[in-house]
Design a protein around this motif. Structure first.
Motif, PDB file in Angstrom:
ATOM      1  N   GLU A   1      11.440  24.161   5.417  1.00 37.76           N
ATOM      2  CA  GLU A   1      11.818  25.338   6.204  1.00 37.76           C
ATOM      3  C   GLU A   1      10.674  26.347   6.323  1.00 37.76           C
ATOM      4  N   GLY A   2       9.528  26.055   5.689  1.00 33.80           N
ATOM      5  CA  GLY A   2       8.368  26.930   5.798  1.00 33.80           C
ATOM      6  C   GLY A   2       8.403  28.141   4.891  1.00 33.80           C
ATOM      7  N   ARG A   3       9.297  28.137   3.918  1.00 36.67           N
ATOM      8  CA  ARG A   3       9.407  29.292   3.013  1.00 36.67           C
ATOM      9  C   ARG A   3       8.603  29.118   1.730  1.00 36.67           C
TER      10      ARG A   3
ATOM     11  N   ALA B   1      10.326  26.861 -13.198  1.00 36.21           N
ATOM     12  CA  ALA B   1      11.738  26.506 -13.021  1.00 36.21           C
ATOM     13  C   ALA B   1      12.284  27.187 -11.783  1.00 36.21           C
ATOM     14  N   THR B   2      13.278  26.566 -11.175  1.00 37.18           N
ATOM     15  CA  THR B   2      13.912  27.148 -10.004  1.00 37.18           C
ATOM     16  C   THR B   2      15.308  26.571  -9.817  1.00 37.18           C
ATOM     17  N   HIS B   3      16.196  27.392  -9.248  1.00 37.27           N
ATOM     18  CA  HIS B   3      17.517  26.885  -8.868  1.00 37.27           C
ATOM     19  C   HIS B   3      17.516  26.447  -7.413  1.00 37.27           C
ATOM     20  N   ARG B   4      16.404  26.695  -6.711  1.00 35.29           N
ATOM     21  CA  ARG B   4      16.307  26.322  -5.304  1.00 35.29           C
ATOM     22  C   ARG B   4      15.824  24.880  -5.158  1.00 35.29           C
ATOM     23  N   ASN B   5      16.110  24.288  -4.003  1.00 35.80           N
ATOM     24  CA  ASN B   5      15.564  22.976  -3.657  1.00 35.80           C
ATOM     25  C   ASN B   5      14.221  23.224  -2.980  1.00 35.80           C
ATOM     26  N   LEU B   6      13.130  23.083  -3.740  1.00 31.59           N
ATOM     27  CA  LEU B   6      11.818  23.439  -3.209  1.00 31.59           C
ATOM     28  C   LEU B   6      11.381  22.527  -2.068  1.00 31.59           C
TER      29      LEU B   6
END
Length: 444
Positions: free
Chosen positions: A291-293, A280-285
């Protein structure tokens, strides 16, 4: 019929006729895109998804039959309705043989047009047989909104599989509850569900937590320890905030998922793992990858099945149910005989945008219960941020509500008059009615 958001492409080189159809179809609740020649229509079909195409036959640059064939060659599933001012059995037969679903003559009969469109959309919008949904309350989820019902259906579909699941959504939307529901509804329900927050530890400790370590592997490792992957053997491993792990940990996690094996820190021995992975994540993967992250290969490994969590502002119908649920919980915990909310307090809760989602709502209700001296929670017990909040904009569903027929007719008539420069005779011809009928409608 009950309409969902349906996209219709209108293809006609008669700009005024396109405009009239656009006003009419939007009044019926459809999304409408206009195209003024066949080649443009083909480009639009390749760029967007359309539920239906309404195409004229007589066009200068590419006629309707050729346009029909090109669209069908690209996507044979799109229903296409052909319209023409030249009623001809031969043309109709050719259109049907080329893949047209039906044939309409100009000037269009609006009642027949609406009926034909509804019939054309039936086979493309028939719901599939759905599995029995999981029980929301069984897993601590509260809600009866369409968004919640769709979420429960998705859980019921995904839970029986062993596929990796990526749960996306804003913080506080209940991603952990969905992970618990997926595990409890799966064949692994009698095995462990291991929950771990990846953002809680630094890189070195995170590796030890996930994969375990041998005695003496690092300072303080006074005994061997199993990691979370081993603890979840046969069951489910839920990794929350997966988007926060470092690039090095991304590499090690990718290897564990690909090879289905791990190595404890300080050991060369590999250990086979059998655990279903839910992340799960709150980020936009997808943006993190761009962005290379975040590693693209790991993203694709995690993103086998994606469940999008709706924010609370998109399921306002559930706010009263959730508020009452939390009220009962914290009333019992604090031994307070709370009876409910005042109408003003509930109205504030419903209209507040809830940037912190369900978690923020829960905290607000708990605070109100603690501060309450009477029997009903009023605006006095609610946080100032809620009381002073501006009422949000009207929901999209309200903005796209179906207009009354008289209003639709009025818009179509005015659009026709505008396009014909106020020529009532020409406007009546394009609308398919007599001049006398048009004048009567104008007088009303």
């Amino acid at each position: 019929m009950t309409r969902t958001k349906v996209n219709i492409l209108v293809v006609d080189d008669d700009i005024s006729h396109c405009t009239i159809l656009q006003a009419l179809l939007r009044g019926w609740g459809y999304d409408v895109t206009l195209s003024y020649n066949g080649r443009q229509a083909l480009e639009q079909v390749r760029e967007r998804i359309f539920d239906l195409v309404l195409c004229d036959i007589r066009m200068a640059e590419m006629d309707g039959i050729e346009t029909l064939k090109e669209i069908k060659a690209y996507n044979p599933a799109i229903p296409i309705l052909i319209m023409t001012a030249f009623s001809s059995i031969e043309t109709a037969v050719e259109a049907i043989k080329s893949g047209a679903l039906d044939y309409l003559t100009k000037p269009l009969d609006f009642d027949r047009l609406e009926e034909t469109i509804s019939r054309a959309l039936v086979h493309t919008h028939q719901p599939s047989a759905a599995p029995s949904p999981v029980s929301a309350m069984q897993f601590g989820m509260v809600g009866q909104s369409p968004a919640m019902q769709a979420l429960l259906q998705e859980i019921a579909l995904v839970a029986p599989s062993n596929a990796t699941v990526l749960i996306c959504g804003e913080s506080g939307t209940g991603k952990e509850l969905v992970a618990r529901a997926l595990h409890a509804s799966s064949e692994r329900c009698d095995k462990p569900l291991v929950i771990f927050n990846c953002a809680a530890l630094n890189e070195s400790l995170l590796e030890s937590e996930l994969f375990g370590h041998e005695k003496g592997a690092f300072t303080g490792a006074d005994k061997r320890r199993e990691g979370r992957f081993e603890e979840a053997q046969g069951g489910t491993l839920f990794l929350d905030e997966i988007g926060d792990i470092s690039p090095l940990m991304q590499v090690r996690l990718l290897r564990a998922i690909q090879e289905r094996e791990i190595q404890r820190v300080g050991s060369n021995k590999t250990i086979a793992i059998d655990a279903r992975l839910i992340a799960a994540t709150h980020r936009n993967l997808a943006e993190e990858v761009a962005e290379g992250r975040f590693r693209q290969d790991l993203y694709y490994r995690l993103n086998v099945v994606t469940i999008e969590m709706p924010p609370l502002r998109q399921r306002r119908e559930d706010i009263p149910l959730l508020a009452e649920h939390f009220l009962q919980r914290y009333g019992e915990r604090n031994r307070k005989p709370v009876k409910g909310f005042t109408p003003q307090a509930m109205d504030l809760l419903i209209h507040y945008p809830w940037p912190g989602n369900i978690r923020e709502l829960e905290n607000a209700v708990e605070r109100a219960v603690v501060l309450l001296t009477g029997e009903y929670i009023s605006e006095r017990e609610l946080p100032l941020s809620i009381v002073s909040a501006v009422v949000p904009e009207v929901d999209d569903a309200e903005e796209t509500a179906i207009q009354p027929l008289v209003e639709v007719e009025k818009e179509v008539i005015l659009a026709a008059l505008e396009k014909t420069g106020g020529n009532k005779t020409e406007a009546a011809r394009q609308l398919g009615i007599t001049r006398k009928t048009l004048l009567a409608k104008l007088s009303r």
